[in-house]
Design an enzyme around this catalytic site. Structure first.
Site, PDB file in Angstrom:
ATOM      1  N   LYS A  23     -13.309   6.015  11.795  1.00 49.97           N
ATOM      2  CA  LYS A  23     -11.861   6.080  11.573  1.00 49.97           C
ATOM      3  C   LYS A  23     -11.260   7.449  11.881  1.00 49.97           C
ATOM      4  O   LYS A  23     -10.044   7.599  11.901  1.00 49.97           O
ATOM      5  CB  LYS A  23     -11.541   5.715  10.113  1.00 49.97           C
ATOM      6  CG  LYS A  23     -12.062   4.364   9.651  1.00 49.97           C
ATOM      7  CD  LYS A  23     -11.402   3.249  10.376  1.00 49.97           C
ATOM      8  CE  LYS A  23     -11.822   1.865   9.954  1.00 49.97           C
ATOM      9  NZ  LYS A  23     -11.495   1.507   8.596  1.00 49.97           N
TER      10      LYS A  23
ATOM     11  N   GLU B 273       0.837  -1.214   0.000  1.00 47.88           N
ATOM     12  CA  GLU B 273       0.000   0.000   0.000  1.00 47.88           C
ATOM     13  C   GLU B 273       0.864   1.254   0.000  1.00 47.88           C
ATOM     14  O   GLU B 273       0.561   2.224  -0.694  1.00 47.88           O
ATOM     15  CB  GLU B 273      -0.916   0.008   1.233  1.00 47.88           C
ATOM     16  CG  GLU B 273      -2.038  -1.006   1.153  1.00 47.88           C
ATOM     17  CD  GLU B 273      -2.877  -1.090   2.402  1.00 47.88           C
ATOM     18  OE1 GLU B 273      -4.012  -1.570   2.312  1.00 47.88           O
ATOM     19  OE2 GLU B 273      -2.409  -0.706   3.485  1.00 47.88           O
TER      20      GLU B 273
END
Ligand code: A5P
Length: 225
Positions: free
Chosen positions: A125, A107
């Site tokens: 989040k 990533e």
């Protein structure tokens, strides 16, 4: 996970997919939120959108193949136009913790090559300070005791990640140490220290890599950029 958070992931992914344009090279993230983005991208491809994609994990690669999304080798490109990926935590100034799904190394490489790195997330989040989510750190297996000790000397309490009682192995054949540093007041300072540890392959602090965060919020979305 509550149904609302799943819906928020879907809303964020749908909104993000509106940013796609024909002929782009597209990074495909990993995790339960990126999953919805890949589904949206698959739909657009089946309707004629012409893109080439680079997945951040074996899991996302399998999903993309199933949906007929054309893939290319990362070593054949010098940039990626846009990437859609999730995060474990984000702050309003777009700093992230990633790696809960174990894909942080690929990533971060893909994020580093990407012009517009779009993070999609549900509202759980968003945090004021990073660090409630333990920081995932990828290490080569041979060095894990050494790295654990170095992390401890920096104030981090590390645990080797296990899945179903078996040590978790990343797509690159490494271990993950989930590390509790408490709330991280100075993420860039910590990142500098971590980058100096031999045997530590990569850490989940994604600093100054996100262009925007699209967050599902109830039945709407909020964008941070
Ligand atoms: C994968 O390694 C992670 O970086 C994910 O992007 C992150 O854990 C967010 O995953 P979810 O979208 O499943 O919460």
């Amino acid at each position: 996970m509550s149904k609302n958070l799943i819906k928020e992931k879907e809303y964020a992914a749908k909104e993000a997919s509106k940013l796609l344009k024909d002929n782009q090279i597209v990074g495909l993230g990993t995790g339960s939120t990126a999953y919805y983005a890949i589904i949206e991208i698959g739909k657009l491809v089946s309707q004629g959108l012409n893109i080439r994609a680079i997945p951040t994990s074996e899991e996302s690669m399998e999903l993309a193949k199933k949906l007929g999304i054309p893939l290319i080798d990362i070593n054949t490109v010098d940039h990626i136009d846009i990437t859609f990926d999730g995060a474990d935590e984000f702050t309003s100034d777009l700093q992230l913790i990633k790696g809960g799904g174990g894909a942080l190394l690929r990533e971060k490489i893909i994020a580093s090559l990407t012009m517009d790195n779009i993070i999609i997330a549900d509202s759980s989040k968003k945090v004021a300070l990073l660090g409630k989510f333990t920081l995932p750190i990828e290490v080569i297996p041979m060095a894990y005791q050494y790295v654990l000790a170095r992390l401890q000397s920096l104030g981090g309490k590390g645990t080797i990640r296990k899945k179903d009682d078996v040590t978790f192995i990343t797509d690159e054949g490494n271990y993950i140490i989930d590390t509790d540093f408490g709330l991280i007041e100075n993420p860039s300072g910590l990142a500098l220290e971590l980058n100096q540890i031999v045997g530590l392959v990569e850490h989940g602090l994604f600093l100054n890599l996100a262009k925007k965060v699209i967050m599902g919020n109830g039945e709407t979305v909020v964008t941070f950029d």
